[in-house]
Write an enzyme that holds these catalytic residues in place. Sequence first.
Site, PDB file in Angstrom:
ATOM      1  N   SER A  29      58.007  35.699  44.976  1.00  0.00           N
ATOM      2  CA  SER A  29      58.937  34.681  45.164  1.00  0.00           C
ATOM      3  C   SER A  29      59.967  34.572  46.343  1.00  0.00           C
ATOM      4  O   SER A  29      59.910  35.479  46.680  1.00  0.00           O
ATOM      5  CB  SER A  29      59.522  34.455  44.603  1.00  0.00           C
ATOM      6  OG  SER A  29      60.638  33.424  44.386  1.00  0.00           O
ATOM      7  N   TYR A  63      64.160  37.092  36.701  1.00  0.00           N
ATOM      8  CA  TYR A  63      63.538  36.504  37.325  1.00  0.00           C
ATOM      9  C   TYR A  63      63.042  37.619  38.597  1.00  0.00           C
ATOM     10  O   TYR A  63      62.082  37.965  39.406  1.00  0.00           O
ATOM     11  CB  TYR A  63      63.310  34.906  37.920  1.00  0.00           C
ATOM     12  CG  TYR A  63      62.249  34.720  37.823  1.00  0.00           C
ATOM     13  CD1 TYR A  63      61.299  34.424  37.161  1.00  0.00           C
ATOM     14  CD2 TYR A  63      62.331  33.750  39.455  1.00  0.00           C
ATOM     15  CE1 TYR A  63      59.629  33.802  37.730  1.00  0.00           C
ATOM     16  CE2 TYR A  63      61.389  33.442  40.267  1.00  0.00           C
ATOM     17  CZ  TYR A  63      59.752  32.879  39.528  1.00  0.00           C
ATOM     18  OH  TYR A  63      59.316  32.434  40.368  1.00  0.00           O
TER      19      TYR A  63
END
Length: 288
Positions: free
Chosen positions: A180, A193
């Site tokens: 990400s 995350y």
Amino acid sequence: MQKSNPKRAQRPPQAQKKQPGIESKMIPQPQSEGSPQMEQKLIGKVTYISGGDSGIGRAVAVLFAKHGSNIAISYLNETSDAEATRVLVEECGVKCLLIKGNIADERFCKSSIKQAVKKFGRLDVLINNAAVQYPQKKPELISSSQLEETFKTNIFSHFYLSSEALNYLKEGSSIICTTSVTAYRGSAHLIDYASTKGAIVAFIRSLSAALADRKIRVNGVAPGPIWTPLIPASFTKKEVSEFGSDVPLKRAGEPEEVAPCYLFLASDENSYMTGQILHPNGGEIVNG
């Protein structure tokens, strides 16, 4: 399937109560089907995709199917989305295996890879894609149970699935991991995350070095804001309505705009790249 406008900057306010979320409830529907079929690049191959029922995973499954790959999909509990993806994949003239279970469980990871190989007789591409994210306004609100679930789902599964897949992957095979943009710029409200996504970058670089002699390539994709079920399942209605508007292109991306990155990394055109990350993120410069 309702089609959305990929040049739309914002989505209407909406939220879902459970992750990873249900694609059929999203307004508008994410675009997953891509352009008409071109020259096939994966004929006869077999691809396993974790979280392949919706979002980026669905778009990758459909694109790979158009290029001749049979598809095995693992998913948590979104059966309606998984069945819809199966229809899209099989319309391309290939086979699709759906495997329901939790990739946070090592036993499931290993058994699901075995099921794919039993079904298709081989494995050529492993795509570690499934993830969860639980925004918190303050770091101290991240509980130990949330931390454990996020790490088990987002990074432990990469170890479990890759370890089992290496019993079947041959020279020329490929492992592709979804990291990400948060791995590179951080995220104040997604600390756990983002930490797992940073770990995935290190995993890609390390595993690629370990497998170089075996001629198995390991690469990754680091999406920015992409319109997937995880978004309305993670954020408030207002946050969803503004999602993606802060990147240079001023909009969220569609899954079908990310899927070609995976196709390139899986195809023979990528024979000289390993340990690398592609960045479909709407224009953020991350120097990654």
